[in-house]
Scaffold this motif. Sequence first.
Motif, PDB file in Angstrom:
ATOM      1  N   LEU A   1      48.651  10.055 -35.918  1.00  9.91           N
ATOM      2  CA  LEU A   1      47.570   9.115 -35.655  1.00  9.91           C
ATOM      3  C   LEU A   1      47.696   7.870 -36.540  1.00  9.91           C
ATOM      4  O   LEU A   1      47.447   6.751 -36.083  1.00  9.91           O
ATOM      5  N   ASP A   2      48.082   8.056 -37.792  1.00 10.92           N
ATOM      6  CA  ASP A   2      48.276   6.918 -38.693  1.00 10.92           C
ATOM      7  C   ASP A   2      49.373   5.993 -38.181  1.00 10.92           C
ATOM      8  O   ASP A   2      49.219   4.763 -38.180  1.00 10.92           O
ATOM      9  N   ARG A   3      50.485   6.583 -37.741  1.00 12.42           N
ATOM     10  CA  ARG A   3      51.579   5.772 -37.199  1.00 12.42           C
ATOM     11  C   ARG A   3      51.133   5.027 -35.940  1.00 12.42           C
ATOM     12  O   ARG A   3      51.432   3.843 -35.762  1.00 12.42           O
ATOM     13  N   SER A   4      50.404   5.723 -35.084  1.00 11.98           N
ATOM     14  CA  SER A   4      49.909   5.089 -33.855  1.00 11.98           C
ATOM     15  C   SER A   4      48.953   3.951 -34.187  1.00 11.98           C
ATOM     16  O   SER A   4      49.031   2.871 -33.599  1.00 11.98           O
ATOM     17  N   LEU A   5      48.057   4.186 -35.119  1.00  6.98           N
ATOM     18  CA  LEU A   5      47.095   3.168 -35.513  1.00  6.98           C
ATOM     19  C   LEU A   5      47.801   1.954 -36.116  1.00  6.98           C
ATOM     20  O   LEU A   5      47.432   0.803 -35.837  1.00  6.98           O
ATOM     21  N   THR A   6      48.836   2.190 -36.888  1.00  7.60           N
ATOM     22  CA  THR A   6      49.613   1.093 -37.469  1.00  7.60           C
ATOM     23  C   THR A   6      50.254   0.257 -36.375  1.00  7.60           C
ATOM     24  O   THR A   6      50.202  -0.982 -36.414  1.00  7.60           O
ATOM     25  N   ARG A   7      50.851   0.913 -35.386  1.00  4.38           N
ATOM     26  CA  ARG A   7      51.475   0.181 -34.277  1.00  4.38           C
ATOM     27  C   ARG A   7      50.434  -0.603 -33.473  1.00  4.38           C
ATOM     28  O   ARG A   7      50.673  -1.741 -33.063  1.00  4.38           O
ATOM     29  N   ILE A   8      49.276  -0.003 -33.263  1.00  3.80           N
ATOM     30  CA  ILE A   8      48.200  -0.675 -32.529  1.00  3.80           C
ATOM     31  C   ILE A   8      47.747  -1.912 -33.291  1.00  3.80           C
ATOM     32  O   ILE A   8      47.590  -2.992 -32.716  1.00  3.80           O
ATOM     33  N   ARG A   9      47.554  -1.780 -34.591  1.00  2.43           N
ATOM     34  CA  ARG A   9      47.108  -2.918 -35.402  1.00  2.43           C
ATOM     35  C   ARG A   9      48.165  -4.018 -35.445  1.00  2.43           C
ATOM     36  O   ARG A   9      47.832  -5.202 -35.415  1.00  2.43           O
ATOM     37  N   GLU A  10      49.444  -3.629 -35.523  1.00  2.00           N
ATOM     38  CA  GLU A  10      50.515  -4.626 -35.510  1.00  2.00           C
ATOM     39  C   GLU A  10      50.507  -5.414 -34.209  1.00  2.00           C
ATOM     40  O   GLU A  10      50.641  -6.640 -34.211  1.00  2.00           O
ATOM     41  N   ARG A  11      50.351  -4.727 -33.108  1.00  3.71           N
ATOM     42  CA  ARG A  11      50.319  -5.391 -31.800  1.00  3.71           C
ATOM     43  C   ARG A  11      49.102  -6.304 -31.693  1.00  3.71           C
ATOM     44  O   ARG A  11      49.194  -7.433 -31.199  1.00  3.71           O
ATOM     45  N   LYS A  12      47.959  -5.812 -32.164  1.00  6.74           N
ATOM     46  CA  LYS A  12      46.737  -6.604 -32.128  1.00  6.74           C
ATOM     47  C   LYS A  12      46.903  -7.870 -32.969  1.00  6.74           C
ATOM     48  O   LYS A  12      46.537  -8.966 -32.542  1.00  6.74           O
ATOM     49  N   THR A  13      47.479  -7.732 -34.155  1.00  2.97           N
ATOM     50  CA  THR A  13      47.719  -8.880 -35.029  1.00  2.97           C
ATOM     51  C   THR A  13      48.659  -9.873 -34.358  1.00  2.97           C
ATOM     52  O   THR A  13      48.439 -11.089 -34.412  1.00  2.97           O
ATOM     53  N   GLN A  14      49.704  -9.361 -33.724  1.00  2.55           N
ATOM     54  CA  GLN A  14      50.649 -10.225 -33.021  1.00  2.55           C
ATOM     55  C   GLN A  14      49.942 -11.026 -31.924  1.00  2.55           C
ATOM     56  O   GLN A  14      50.147 -12.233 -31.802  1.00  2.55           O
ATOM     57  N   LEU A  15      49.096 -10.362 -31.159  1.00  2.00           N
ATOM     58  CA  LEU A  15      48.368 -11.051 -30.093  1.00  2.00           C
ATOM     59  C   LEU A  15      47.416 -12.102 -30.667  1.00  2.00           C
ATOM     60  O   LEU A  15      47.286 -13.201 -30.114  1.00  2.00           O
ATOM     61  N   GLN A  16      46.768 -11.779 -31.784  1.00  2.00           N
ATOM     62  CA  GLN A  16      45.870 -12.739 -32.413  1.00  2.00           C
ATOM     63  C   GLN A  16      46.639 -13.959 -32.918  1.00  2.00           C
ATOM     64  O   GLN A  16      46.178 -15.092 -32.764  1.00  2.00           O
ATOM     65  N   LEU A  17      47.805 -13.733 -33.525  1.00  2.00           N
ATOM     66  CA  LEU A  17      48.614 -14.854 -34.006  1.00  2.00           C
ATOM     67  C   LEU A  17      49.070 -15.737 -32.843  1.00  2.00           C
ATOM     68  O   LEU A  17      49.078 -16.966 -32.946  1.00  2.00           O
ATOM     69  N   GLU A  18      49.460 -15.109 -31.746  1.00  2.00           N
ATOM     70  CA  GLU A  18      49.862 -15.876 -30.567  1.00  2.00           C
ATOM     71  C   GLU A  18      48.694 -16.701 -30.041  1.00  2.00           C
ATOM     72  O   GLU A  18      48.863 -17.867 -29.662  1.00  2.00           O
ATOM     73  N   GLN A  19      47.507 -16.100 -30.038  1.00  2.00           N
ATOM     74  CA  GLN A  19      46.327 -16.811 -29.570  1.00  2.00           C
ATOM     75  C   GLN A  19      45.998 -17.980 -30.512  1.00  2.00           C
ATOM     76  O   GLN A  19      45.642 -19.069 -30.056  1.00  2.00           O
ATOM     77  N   ILE A  20      46.150 -17.777 -31.802  1.00  2.00           N
ATOM     78  CA  ILE A  20      45.912 -18.853 -32.774  1.00  2.00           C
ATOM     79  C   ILE A  20      46.871 -20.003 -32.525  1.00  2.00           C
ATOM     80  O   ILE A  20      46.474 -21.177 -32.557  1.00  2.00           O
TER      81      ILE A  20
END
Length: 147
Positions: free
Chosen positions: A68-87
């Motif tokens: 679950l920790d690994r999955s959550l890390t991957r989810i957060r990385e993807r979310k951060t990537q999408l936010q940076l792209e949106q910025i």
Amino acid sequence: MNKTIERYQKREDIGKAKGVRENMQNAVEDVDDLAKKIEFLEDSRRKLLGDGLGSCSFDELQHLENQLDRSLTRIRERKTQLQLEQIEKLKEEERLLVEDNAKLREKCCMQQPKQIDNMELELEVETELFIGLPERHKRKRSNTQNP
């Protein structure tokens, strides 16, 4: 001769039957394997959702937590990537709007320079701000107005 042909055909029929039986047996084994895999995957899914944890050992729970920790890390990385792209998209949009705004200001200044001076004068507002009780301000204002 006929007996030999009959024996050959019987053996051939028996061989075909054995082949069909082996194929059926292999298919049944495949179905059993797939059913076990499905059961395992459903059990894993339930555990990942937090259900059916009563039968888990400490090590299993630790492994599940790590997953679950690994999955959550991957989810957060993807979310951060999408936010940076949106910025980045918003910054580009801002840059374009600033350019458009500058062009419009330039166009506006060229057409009516006198109106801008009047607009600047109209924007100046005088305010009376006092710190303290309102009564004191009234006295000060009346004293300054009388002399």
